[in-house]
Design an enzyme around this catalytic site. Structure first.
Site: not given
Length: 516
Positions: A274, A360
């Site tokens: 950076t 589920y």
């Protein structure tokens, strides 16, 4: 034949609870609202050049302009658009502005915006293949397309060995997520390797490594993954290596850790840091890490996109030796936030650590082993249809135009760098890589070396940013305050770079004249 009893349970609802009232997806409203929203977007992008890049507002300004309480009743959509223009836009830092040079860009394109809009309308939640077959498979295809543009090894492509997924990837939100999930996978692999399959008793012995130029998100991710901060090594860099990670230092540190009873677990190499866009030597780092069995991840969030151009691909030399790599097309490949592509050599190492299988969510496709559910390659379960916008960008523009975009930004950055070098008031602090130029006013005259120079450069940045005509940011390199000039906003043209340089020269002259 009998008729269907519409109130078989005898359930009584209050008057007005059911009827032809509120329809949030009324087709006419959808068409009207989206037309107005598209007009707003087009007008904004056409006019953003004329807006101050940094807003002239103070913290808390917005609450004085908008209602502090939610409305009790409905209002025409035009009211929201009017308030957006009047209150929100004036308080925005305009990342889309062609005069935005502060940080690595957040690029965008018509194709990406359209893809994101369509994905939002479909609103799929693709946690399993069954929940979103096309979304899952389009994401895998988009990842494979980009991997081919980057010429990544076949091991990182989506493929299976019988019922078992081998290479492949996932589209996440940010590099932070890519680091976190690979750190967790590396952590668990190291615990298995050292015989600690269960519990956390081995965590205090695990060590991770990166240069002191590595993005701060790495150190945050290490904490989240359970690494002891005392064992997270920030390896000093210097001018002699161009602020890149020194493999010799890495090896000495890893060996010292082994000698003291620690377990080298994870090494992060960066392609385009950076602060300065430093490039860590991937092959040499991977060779060192292999001696200790450590996972190697390559953070190529920004500069990785440049490697679709053959002339930059050599920066990925050695990538065939690493375990994972991430690239963020939302930075430099015209794909709006959020979109970080993570590829891993062995997807099972991720899913072993991140898999969840509640009843589920069980289904035949998942149980068959014929698919990889992307929920098991990320922290959360729900996920957006990010693959659509990335696919639309590549499908619409093709490799040639994407390469043209990268090359144009690099050429403009080189032009700026040449201008800085030609003015003896300035210095380029580190050689330019890609489209970032790190520069500053040189110490001169009666200035106390470095200290006064830092203050003058800070003053230059503040004056520039106050004009609203340009936005720059700073970093510290070798104890010196340095200005960062990052080219790459999607609307940027050569004239914007030249205009910014003229303003920098003019403002510098005013500052130095006042110092004389």
């Amino acid at each position: 034949m009998g008729s269907l009893d519409m109130n078989a349970t005898g359930l009584q609802l209050p008057d007005g609870a059911v009827g032809d009232g509120f329809r949030p997806l009324d087709p006419d409203d959808v068409r009207s609202y989206l037309h107005k929203a598209v007009d707003f977007v087009a007008d904004y992008l056409q006019s953003v050049e004329s807006l101050p890049v940094l807003p002239d507002v103070q913290p808390g300004y917005l609450r004085r302009l908008l209602n502090p309480a939610p409305p009790a009743s409905s209002a025409p959509f035009d009211v929201a658009i009017k308030e957006l223009r009047a209150a929100v836009v004036p308080g925005m830092t305009h990342w889309a502005s062609p005069s935005f040079f502060a940080f690595f860009p957040a690029t965008n394109s018509a194709a990406a915006i359209a893809g994101d809009l369509i994905a939002s309308a479909m609103n799929t939640v693709g946690f399993t293949w069954q929940a979103a077959p096309a979304a899952t498979e389009l994401e895998a295809l988009a990842l494979d397309w980009l991997a081919q543009l980057l010429r990544l090894p076949p091991a990182f492509m989506n493929h299976r060995d019988g019922r078992r997924a081998v290479g492949g990837g996932v589209i996440l939100g940010t590099t932070s997520e890519a680091m976190l999930v690979t750190l967790v996978a590396a952590r668990d692999a190291a615990l298995r390797r050292t015989g600690r399959r269960r519990g956390v008793s081995g965590l205090p012995r695990l060590a991770a490594y990166a240069s002191d130029q590595t993005h701060s998100t790495f150190f945050k991710a290490c904490r989240l993954a359970g690494f002891d901060p005392a064992n997270v090594r920030s390896i000093p860099t210097g001018e002699e290596t161009g602020y890149a990670l020194d493999p010799a230092k890495l090896r000495r540190l890893m060996q010292a850790d082994v000698d003291s009873g620690l377990v080298p677990t994870y090494v992060c190499a960066t392609l385009g840091t950076t602060s300065t866009n430093a490039i860590d030597p991937i092959r040499a780092i991977a060779d060192v890490a292999a001696q200790f069995g450590a996972w190697v991840h390559v953070d190529a969030a920004y500069a990785g996109s440049a490697c679709i151009c053959p002339e930059f691909r050599h920066h990925l030399a050695g990538v065939e030796l690493v375990d994972s790599i991430s690239v963020s097309p939302h930075k430099w490949l015209l794909t709006c936030l959020d979109c970080t592509c993570l590829w891993v050599r062995d997807t099972r190492r991720l899913t072993d650590s991140l898999e969840t299988n509640p009843e589920y969510l069980r289904n035949d496709a998942s149980d068959s082993g014929a698919v990889t559910d992307v929920k098991d390659m990320q922290v959360g379960v729900g996920r957006r249809f990010r693959g659509l916008k990335l696919w639309m960008v590549m499908r619409t523009y093709g490799a040639a135009k994407l390469q043209e975009h990268i090359r144009s930004d690099v050429a403009m950055a080189k032009m700026f760098e040449d201008s800085v070098r030609a003015d003896d008031r300035f210095e380029v602090v580190v050689p330019r890589n890609f489209a970032l130029v790190c520069f500053r006013i040189k110490p001169r005259g009666a200035m106390t070396p470095e200290v006064d120079a830092d203050e003058i450069n800070r003053e230059l940045m503040a004056r520039l940013n106050r004009t609203g005509k340009v936005y720059l940011a700073h970093t510290v390199v070798g104890d010196r305050l340095v200005l960062r000039f990052a080219v790459g906003s999607s609307l940027q043209e050569e004239r914007h770079v030249r205009s910014a340089w003229e303003l920098i020269k003019k403002t510098t002259g005013e500052i130095l004249q006042g110092e004389a």
